[in-house]
Design a protein around this motif. Structure first.
Motif, PDB file in Angstrom:
ATOM      1  N   PRO A   1       0.794  -1.278  -0.018  1.00  0.00           N
ATOM      2  CA  PRO A   1      -0.035  -0.064  -0.031  1.00  0.00           C
ATOM      3  C   PRO A   1       0.863   1.092  -0.039  1.00  0.00           C
ATOM      4  CG  PRO A   1      -0.964  -1.560   1.456  1.00  0.00           C
ATOM      5  CD  PRO A   1       0.456  -2.206   1.352  1.00  0.00           C
ATOM      6  N   GLY A   2       0.655   2.202  -0.847  1.00  0.00           N
ATOM      7  CA  GLY A   2       1.228   3.433  -0.999  1.00  0.00           C
ATOM      8  C   GLY A   2       2.227   3.427  -2.031  1.00  0.00           C
ATOM      9  N   GLY A   3       2.461   2.245  -2.618  1.00  0.00           N
ATOM     10  CA  GLY A   3       3.463   1.986  -3.741  1.00  0.00           C
ATOM     11  C   GLY A   3       3.034   2.365  -5.087  1.00  0.00           C
ATOM     12  N   SER A   4       3.752   2.149  -6.160  1.00  0.00           N
ATOM     13  CA  SER A   4       3.433   2.388  -7.367  1.00  0.00           C
ATOM     14  C   SER A   4       3.701   1.263  -8.417  1.00  0.00           C
ATOM     15  CB  SER A   4       4.397   3.857  -7.879  1.00  0.00           C
ATOM     16  OG  SER A   4       3.938   4.875  -7.172  1.00  0.00           O
ATOM     17  N   LEU A   5       2.969   1.308  -9.450  1.00  0.00           N
ATOM     18  CA  LEU A   5       3.184   0.451 -10.603  1.00  0.00           C
ATOM     19  C   LEU A   5       2.797   1.216 -11.921  1.00  0.00           C
ATOM     20  CD1 LEU A   5       1.606  -3.045  -9.447  1.00  0.00           C
ATOM     21  CD2 LEU A   5       3.963  -2.543  -9.666  1.00  0.00           C
ATOM     22  N   ARG A   6       3.696   0.799 -12.966  1.00  0.00           N
ATOM     23  CA  ARG A   6       3.328   1.146 -14.226  1.00  0.00           C
ATOM     24  C   ARG A   6       2.672   0.146 -15.133  1.00  0.00           C
ATOM     25  NH1 ARG A   6       7.180   3.603 -18.931  1.00  0.00           N
ATOM     26  NH2 ARG A   6       5.789   5.585 -19.762  1.00  0.00           N
ATOM     27  N   LEU A   7       1.685   0.202 -15.766  1.00  0.00           N
ATOM     28  CA  LEU A   7       1.195  -0.686 -16.800  1.00  0.00           C
ATOM     29  C   LEU A   7       1.434  -0.382 -17.949  1.00  0.00           C
ATOM     30  CD1 LEU A   7      -2.398  -1.729 -15.217  1.00  0.00           C
ATOM     31  CD2 LEU A   7      -0.028  -2.727 -14.526  1.00  0.00           C
ATOM     32  N   SER A   8       1.596  -1.233 -19.166  1.00  0.00           N
ATOM     33  CA  SER A   8       1.595  -0.945 -20.499  1.00  0.00           C
ATOM     34  C   SER A   8       0.962  -1.746 -21.333  1.00  0.00           C
ATOM     35  CB  SER A   8       3.424  -1.071 -20.798  1.00  0.00           C
ATOM     36  OG  SER A   8       4.063  -0.135 -20.328  1.00  0.00           O
ATOM     37  N   CYS A   9       0.220  -1.140 -22.534  1.00  0.00           N
ATOM     38  CA  CYS A   9      -0.552  -2.193 -23.202  1.00  0.00           C
ATOM     39  C   CYS A   9      -0.190  -1.753 -24.653  1.00  0.00           C
ATOM     40  CB  CYS A   9      -1.855  -1.810 -23.148  1.00  0.00           C
ATOM     41  SG  CYS A   9      -2.956  -2.731 -24.263  1.00  0.00           S
ATOM     42  N   ALA A  10       0.468  -2.685 -25.477  1.00  0.00           N
ATOM     43  CA  ALA A  10       0.794  -2.396 -26.818  1.00  0.00           C
ATOM     44  C   ALA A  10      -0.303  -3.043 -27.710  1.00  0.00           C
ATOM     45  CB  ALA A  10       2.224  -3.107 -27.110  1.00  0.00           C
ATOM     46  N   ALA A  11      -0.562  -2.554 -28.714  1.00  0.00           N
ATOM     47  CA  ALA A  11      -1.740  -2.967 -29.796  1.00  0.00           C
ATOM     48  C   ALA A  11      -0.684  -3.242 -31.120  1.00  0.00           C
ATOM     49  CB  ALA A  11      -2.573  -1.931 -29.995  1.00  0.00           C
ATOM     50  N   SER A  12      -0.967  -4.252 -31.702  1.00  0.00           N
ATOM     51  CA  SER A  12      -0.575  -4.713 -32.761  1.00  0.00           C
ATOM     52  C   SER A  12      -1.489  -5.490 -33.766  1.00  0.00           C
ATOM     53  CB  SER A  12       0.769  -5.896 -32.648  1.00  0.00           C
ATOM     54  OG  SER A  12       0.385  -6.904 -32.012  1.00  0.00           O
ATOM     55  N   GLY A  13      -1.025  -5.617 -35.034  1.00  0.00           N
ATOM     56  CA  GLY A  13      -1.988  -6.221 -36.024  1.00  0.00           C
ATOM     57  C   GLY A  13      -2.867  -5.256 -36.824  1.00  0.00           C
ATOM     58  N   SER A  14      -3.721  -5.568 -37.070  1.00  0.00           N
ATOM     59  CA  SER A  14      -4.798  -4.535 -38.271  1.00  0.00           C
ATOM     60  C   SER A  14      -5.533  -3.655 -37.404  1.00  0.00           C
ATOM     61  CB  SER A  14      -5.507  -5.395 -39.322  1.00  0.00           C
ATOM     62  OG  SER A  14      -4.916  -6.371 -39.812  1.00  0.00           O
ATOM     63  N   ILE A  15      -4.650  -2.838 -36.992  1.00  0.00           N
ATOM     64  CA  ILE A  15      -5.512  -1.644 -35.936  1.00  0.00           C
ATOM     65  C   ILE A  15      -6.548  -0.844 -36.552  1.00  0.00           C
ATOM     66  CG2 ILE A  15      -4.879  -0.005 -34.337  1.00  0.00           C
ATOM     67  CD1 ILE A  15      -2.164  -1.160 -33.967  1.00  0.00           C
ATOM     68  N   GLY A  16      -5.991  -0.293 -37.616  1.00  0.00           N
ATOM     69  CA  GLY A  16      -6.654   0.876 -38.287  1.00  0.00           C
ATOM     70  C   GLY A  16      -6.636   2.177 -37.435  1.00  0.00           C
ATOM     71  N   SER A  17      -7.823   2.878 -37.636  1.00  0.00           N
ATOM     72  CA  SER A  17      -7.978   4.108 -36.561  1.00  0.00           C
ATOM     73  C   SER A  17      -8.348   3.801 -35.422  1.00  0.00           C
ATOM     74  CB  SER A  17      -8.804   5.042 -37.298  1.00  0.00           C
ATOM     75  OG  SER A  17      -8.810   6.561 -36.750  1.00  0.00           O
ATOM     76  N   ILE A  18      -7.484   4.282 -34.235  1.00  0.00           N
ATOM     77  CA  ILE A  18      -7.968   4.188 -32.853  1.00  0.00           C
ATOM     78  C   ILE A  18      -8.660   5.568 -32.315  1.00  0.00           C
ATOM     79  CG2 ILE A  18      -6.877   3.992 -30.717  1.00  0.00           C
ATOM     80  CD1 ILE A  18      -4.622   2.428 -31.887  1.00  0.00           C
ATOM     81  N   ASN A  19      -9.853   5.339 -31.778  1.00  0.00           N
ATOM     82  CA  ASN A  19     -10.310   6.362 -31.240  1.00  0.00           C
ATOM     83  C   ASN A  19     -10.033   6.392 -29.656  1.00  0.00           C
ATOM     84  OD1 ASN A  19     -11.914   6.602 -33.513  1.00  0.00           O
ATOM     85  ND2 ASN A  19     -13.589   5.235 -33.019  1.00  0.00           N
TER      86      ASN A  19
END
Length: 116
Positions: free
Chosen positions: A14-32
């Protein structure tokens, strides 16, 4: 086909920190928008944070002031910096991508556990 790969979850005090990442790949097209949802045991999935293509963020009430979402459009990647973590933040965190014509994709999730 679109793939979303999350990383950065883990166990933190408790009180700590984390950083999440999410990478998209493939036929993404336009991201809203891209963002993060979470689901704790026996609870409904809830929105944590979303960021639009113009980098306008939206946050769930429970994380405002503690979490920050950002994105790197060139890398099709979204990040979630989580500070001042609380035990009630414990959940599986899912990445979500909202594209054109109602396109919707989810990642497999990454576990975040906040405990002493």
């Amino acid at each position: 086909q679109v793939q979303l790969v999350e990383s950065g979850g883990g166990l933190v005090q408790p009180g700590g920190s984390l950083r999440l990442s999410c990478a998209a790949s493939g036929s993404i097209g336009s991201i809203n928008a891209m963002g993060w949802y979470r689901q704790a045991p026996e609870k409904q999935r809830e929105m944590v944070a979303l960021i639009t293509s113009s980098s306008s963020p939206n946050y769930g009430d429970s994380v405002k002031g503690r979490f920050t979402i950002s994105r790197d459009n060139a890398k099709n990647t979204v990040y979630l910096q989580m500070n001042s973590l609380k035990p009630e933040d414990t959940a599986v965190y899912y990445c979500r991508l909202l594209g054109q014509y109602g396109f919707n994709a989810w990642g497999r999730g990454t576990q975040v556990s906040v405990s002493s």
